[in-house]
Design a protein around this motif. Sequence first.
Motif, PDB file in Angstrom:
ATOM      1  N   PHE A  77      47.063  43.097  42.104  1.00 11.96           N
ATOM      2  CA  PHE A  77      45.979  44.170  41.651  1.00 11.96           C
ATOM      3  C   PHE A  77      46.807  45.632  42.141  1.00 11.96           C
ATOM      4  N   ILE A  78      46.374  46.811  41.397  1.00  9.14           N
ATOM      5  CA  ILE A  78      45.992  48.098  41.626  1.00  9.14           C
ATOM      6  C   ILE A  78      45.119  48.701  42.082  1.00  9.14           C
ATOM      7  N   ASP A  79      44.739  50.157  42.899  1.00 10.51           N
ATOM      8  CA  ASP A  79      43.205  50.904  42.948  1.00 10.51           C
ATOM      9  C   ASP A  79      43.312  50.906  41.756  1.00 10.51           C
ATOM     10  N   ALA A  80      41.345  50.929  40.965  1.00 11.18           N
ATOM     11  CA  ALA A  80      40.962  51.040  40.218  1.00 11.18           C
ATOM     12  C   ALA A  80      41.020  52.370  39.520  1.00 11.18           C
ATOM     13  N   ASP A  81      40.714  53.221  38.535  1.00 13.84           N
ATOM     14  CA  ASP A  81      40.277  54.351  38.627  1.00 13.84           C
ATOM     15  C   ASP A  81      39.262  54.961  39.177  1.00 13.84           C
ATOM     16  N   TRP A 127      31.446  56.468  39.919  1.00 14.10           N
ATOM     17  CA  TRP A 127      30.718  55.956  38.738  1.00 14.10           C
ATOM     18  C   TRP A 127      29.983  54.656  39.039  1.00 14.10           C
ATOM     19  N   LEU A 128      30.700  53.663  39.502  1.00 20.37           N
ATOM     20  CA  LEU A 128      30.151  52.422  39.834  1.00 20.37           C
ATOM     21  C   LEU A 128      29.314  51.807  41.032  1.00 20.37           C
ATOM     22  N   TYR A 169      32.593  51.301  46.256  1.00 17.97           N
ATOM     23  CA  TYR A 169      33.288  50.958  45.543  1.00 17.97           C
ATOM     24  C   TYR A 169      34.494  51.617  45.777  1.00 17.97           C
ATOM     25  N   SER A 170      34.768  52.139  46.864  1.00 16.29           N
ATOM     26  CA  SER A 170      36.349  52.677  46.581  1.00 16.29           C
ATOM     27  C   SER A 170      37.483  52.209  47.213  1.00 16.29           C
ATOM     28  N   ASN A 171      37.185  50.549  46.462  1.00 15.70           N
ATOM     29  CA  ASN A 171      38.434  49.273  47.608  1.00 15.70           C
ATOM     30  C   ASN A 171      38.362  48.624  46.319  1.00 15.70           C
ATOM     31  N   LEU A 172      37.900  49.127  45.310  1.00 15.00           N
ATOM     32  CA  LEU A 172      37.742  48.678  43.965  1.00 15.00           C
ATOM     33  C   LEU A 172      39.304  48.606  43.010  1.00 15.00           C
ATOM     34  N   LYS A 173      40.295  47.408  43.711  1.00  5.73           N
ATOM     35  CA  LYS A 173      40.888  46.942  42.146  1.00  5.73           C
ATOM     36  C   LYS A 173      40.931  46.637  41.379  1.00  5.73           C
ATOM     37  N   LYS A 174      41.828  46.705  39.922  1.00  2.56           N
ATOM     38  CA  LYS A 174      42.283  46.117  38.669  1.00  2.56           C
ATOM     39  C   LYS A 174      43.315  45.675  38.626  1.00  2.56           C
ATOM     40  N   LEU A 233      37.207  43.346  44.134  1.00  2.00           N
ATOM     41  CA  LEU A 233      36.607  43.594  45.484  1.00  2.00           C
ATOM     42  C   LEU A 233      37.801  43.018  46.378  1.00  2.00           C
ATOM     43  N   ILE A 234      38.609  43.969  46.757  1.00  2.00           N
ATOM     44  CA  ILE A 234      39.643  43.112  47.861  1.00  2.00           C
ATOM     45  C   ILE A 234      39.432  43.321  49.320  1.00  2.00           C
TER      46      ILE A 234
END
Length: 507
Positions: free
Chosen positions: A140-144, A150-151, A162-167, A186-187
Amino acid sequence: MVKILKLVKMSTLNLKIENLRGINTFEINVPIKKGIHIICGSNGIGKSTVMTTLSKIVYRNALNKYFKHSNNTAVISYAYENTTNTWKPNHKSSWSLTEKDESQISFDGIFESSFIYGNRFTDAHKSKIGKILSTKKEEFIDADQFVYEWLGFILKDNKKYYSNLKKTKSDFDLKKLDLSRPMYALITEDRIIHQCTMSSGEYLIISLLDYLKERLDTLKNDKQHEPAIVILDEADLALHPASQERLIEFFEEIYDKYNLCVYISTHSPVIISRINKEDIFLLDKDEKNNIEVTYNCYPGYAMRDVSLGYYFDRIILVEDVLAKAYIEKILRDKLSHLNALFQVICIGGYSGVINFHREAMRIRLGGAGCKIMSILDGDVETEVKQKFKDDIQAINLCFLPIDSLEKFLYINIIETKNRELFQKIESSFFRQKSLKTVINAHIQNTQNTSEKELKKGKKLWEELKSEALKQGATESRFIDFLCDLALKEVSNENLEKRLLSFLEKNT
């Protein structure tokens, strides 16, 4: 070869449907203009069918994908400017144009369908969950930023939540997991919460934002030409009322930046109540399955058909969107500590408010325990007390401490020339073309308008709003700013006490 006709002049699209699914006849005229527009109506009315046929203008293969094997008497027609496309099923179980000139009406845009067909849900299948849960942190990498901020805003009213959201990484092999789109997670240091194990609201909004971000990045951000069209069926699915409201705030924020014309189908009173009447299209079906459209439909009127069984603690009825903003500003600033689920709904003129109030009490709109209050513009107080004397005793009714926000602006800018207020408005919104220039143009343009009509302030309001939007403001921010000014200029103490009593009252 089929030509794709790209159109550049803003106008109205006409859509007609005959003998399709449960629809006998249907016709609607929808504007192709920047903003948010709502298709609403009761369950089973045909909203999803309408939205899917509308999607043909942005998704070329929509009819073949969603209406394959349709009745051979079905007809779908689109008319825009000087072009008409009429589609009928052919012997190959697909659809064909009947016109010899096969130029197709087409716009840049996005279509996101309902639960059954939607791209938001294609990866939400239990057969895939085991594979998805096997993914590792390093995949995973950092989400946009667009997605995670906006989430957080839509679901939690906190863009950092949700700043730790990854994709999954761009080179991640989606096929090995049988996925069609990137997967999010979420990691933290000790655990991974995969998207498929998040709440339904989180799953839905992440997928929607990811889909929108990918498509929006490809759209032409050209504000001199027609907007791109976003068509969303059931966009409010699985969302709490507060999140539904922030979903609309999200679209309000991005439609100007990306030059978007957003069409949403919904049952949500929360969403409907935020939309201007000219942007609400209420569908109703008769016993012969003919669908009629109500245009210029006030939110309160539309909600009669969609909000039965929807519960509020308190409902406040007002005349228009400016009065709604004024009351909501007081509630946010002064009464936010109260644990009441309330909704402010604009109905129309004062007669419409009072008549709707009586009907809402009769049908117990908002639930058996819901209390209803009407707040009318101050300039109609004398007339209302004379004309509706009996109703005033029967319903909870009061008046704004100002005639109306439009009249407040007219008095302060045109009549008394309130310099301090003038400078605050100009410095905040009129930096390219001065407010003085706008006012002078207004005076010049209304020389033949009666003084009585001018003093209503509606013409001035529309010109100020139009120019503010041209200079980069959003309508909600402009209205909110003007409400702030009005609240500081006049005393709202009596109204605040009345609202406090209404919200705290248990009987």
